[in-house]
Design an enzyme around this catalytic site. Structure first.
Site, PDB file in Angstrom:
ATOM      1  N   LEU A 130       0.943  -3.286   0.703  1.00 17.00           N
ATOM      2  CA  LEU A 130       2.111  -4.133   0.416  1.00 17.00           C
ATOM      3  C   LEU A 130       3.116  -3.394  -0.463  1.00 17.00           C
ATOM      4  O   LEU A 130       4.309  -3.344  -0.166  1.00 17.00           O
ATOM      5  CB  LEU A 130       1.628  -5.416  -0.272  1.00 17.00           C
ATOM      6  CG  LEU A 130       2.692  -6.425  -0.659  1.00 17.00           C
ATOM      7  CD1 LEU A 130       3.347  -7.024   0.579  1.00 17.00           C
ATOM      8  CD2 LEU A 130       2.084  -7.549  -1.504  1.00 17.00           C
ATOM      9  N   TYR A 131       2.633  -2.802  -1.551  1.00 17.50           N
ATOM     10  CA  TYR A 131       3.553  -2.152  -2.486  1.00 17.50           C
ATOM     11  C   TYR A 131       4.224  -0.933  -1.845  1.00 17.50           C
ATOM     12  O   TYR A 131       5.409  -0.685  -2.063  1.00 17.50           O
ATOM     13  CB  TYR A 131       2.825  -1.752  -3.768  1.00 17.50           C
ATOM     14  CG  TYR A 131       2.243  -2.939  -4.499  1.00 17.50           C
ATOM     15  CD1 TYR A 131       2.925  -4.158  -4.525  1.00 17.50           C
ATOM     16  CD2 TYR A 131       1.009  -2.870  -5.142  1.00 17.50           C
ATOM     17  CE1 TYR A 131       2.390  -5.257  -5.169  1.00 17.50           C
ATOM     18  CE2 TYR A 131       0.477  -3.967  -5.794  1.00 17.50           C
ATOM     19  CZ  TYR A 131       1.167  -5.157  -5.800  1.00 17.50           C
ATOM     20  OH  TYR A 131       0.636  -6.249  -6.433  1.00 17.50           O
ATOM     21  N   ARG A 132       3.489  -0.189  -1.070  1.00 14.96           N
ATOM     22  CA  ARG A 132       4.094   0.968  -0.392  1.00 14.96           C
ATOM     23  C   ARG A 132       5.149   0.509   0.600  1.00 14.96           C
ATOM     24  O   ARG A 132       6.205   1.121   0.705  1.00 14.96           O
ATOM     25  CB  ARG A 132       3.025   1.806   0.307  1.00 14.96           C
ATOM     26  CG  ARG A 132       2.093   2.564  -0.633  1.00 14.96           C
ATOM     27  CD  ARG A 132       2.841   3.468  -1.587  1.00 14.96           C
ATOM     28  NE  ARG A 132       1.957   4.481  -2.181  1.00 14.96           N
ATOM     29  CZ  ARG A 132       2.181   5.060  -3.334  1.00 14.96           C
ATOM     30  NH1 ARG A 132       3.232   4.727  -4.073  1.00 14.96           N
ATOM     31  NH2 ARG A 132       1.351   5.975  -3.798  1.00 14.96           N
TER      32      ARG A 132
ATOM     33  N   ALA B 192      -3.123  -4.730  -1.326  1.00 12.45           N
ATOM     34  CA  ALA B 192      -2.118  -4.627  -2.388  1.00 12.45           C
ATOM     35  C   ALA B 192      -1.362  -3.302  -2.248  1.00 12.45           C
ATOM     36  O   ALA B 192      -0.132  -3.267  -2.288  1.00 12.45           O
ATOM     37  CB  ALA B 192      -2.793  -4.722  -3.751  1.00 12.45           C
TER      38      ALA B 192
END
Ligand SMILES: CC(C)(COP(=O)(O)OP(=O)(O)OC[C@H]1O[C@@H](n2cnc3c(N)ncnc32)[C@H](O)[C@@H]1OP(=O)(O)O)[C@@H](O)C(=O)NCCC(=O)NCCS
Length: 192
Positions: free
Chosen positions: A147-149, A144
């Site tokens: 992915l967000y970075r 997660a």
């Protein structure tokens, strides 16, 4: 695999599957899932609701994501708001889409489904900013977080505790819209 946009009733029709994917992805116990079921049923009626789902060729649910316009009176919004100073409230919460859930069945993770879901969801979202919360974790090891970075999410709050939850969360955010045609080498733009 097929990525589809869901209307509120599409999600409600598949609520059992949605809750099952959510439970598998997060490793949550059954009793917590029942509470979550009620919340999800109410979330689909919120302003700016957008949802995506990934279906296998035989129609099984491999993943889903949804969010809505974040506003006063919503529990999550009010918690985050109370932890931010005035400039940050204005910057992040005045016209904000909240990514509420984004999950992929464990067996299907690591093949780009989460990235496709997030990109599609944010392409449909209204707002100048997007916020989400995710449990604090090793940024290098957590899918997660990676992915967000990769999507350019920055820290808004770290080690934040929601009432009734012992886990520390990070609140992450970025501006909208996402770049239409992401360039691999452009700073802050996602190359997925
Ligand atoms: C977080 C989550 C939604 C990400 O979904 P995912 O489908 O596993 O994510 P992706 O496959 O898009 O990205 C994961 C990996 O696949 C790789 N990938 C991306 N696109 C790819 C593609 N087209 N083909 C192959 N691999 C790809 C990425 O490089 C990434 O690798 P990394 O993890 O080593 O960085 C999912 O792992 C999940 O549900 N986790 C548990 C629940 C959770 O944490 N939800 C978020 C809570 S806020």
């Amino acid at each position: 695999m097929r990525l589809v946009a869901w209307q509120p009733d599409d999600l409600l029709r598949r609520l059992d599957d949605v809750v099952a994917v959510y439970g598998e992805a997060m490793g949550y116990r059954q009793e917590l899932l029942q509470t979550r079921r009620g919340y999800i049923g109410a979330h689909v009626r919120r302003q700016g609701f957008r949802a995506v789902a990934t279906l296998t060729t035989d129609g099984r649910l491999a993943g889903f994501g949804y969010g809505y316009t974040s506003g006063p009176g919503q529990w999550w919004h009010d918690q985050v708001r109370s932890a931010l100073g005035e400039p940050a409230r204005e910057q992040w919460l005045s016209d904000c889409f909240e990514v509420v859930e984004l999950h992929v069945r464990p067996a299907a993770q690591g093949h780009g489904i989460g990235a496709r879901q997030l990109r599609a969801l944010l392409a449909m979202a209204d707002g100048k900013t997007v916020l989400l919360s995710t449990p604090e974790a090793d940024e290098q090891k957590s899918r997660a977080w990676r992915l967000y970075r990769r999507f350019g999410f920055a820290d808004v709050l770290r080690h934040f505790f929601f009432p009734g939850d012992e886990r520390a969360f990070a609140i992450l955010g970025r501006e909208l819209p996402l770049a239409e045609r992401p360039a691999e080498d452009a700073p802050g733009i996602v190359g997925i």
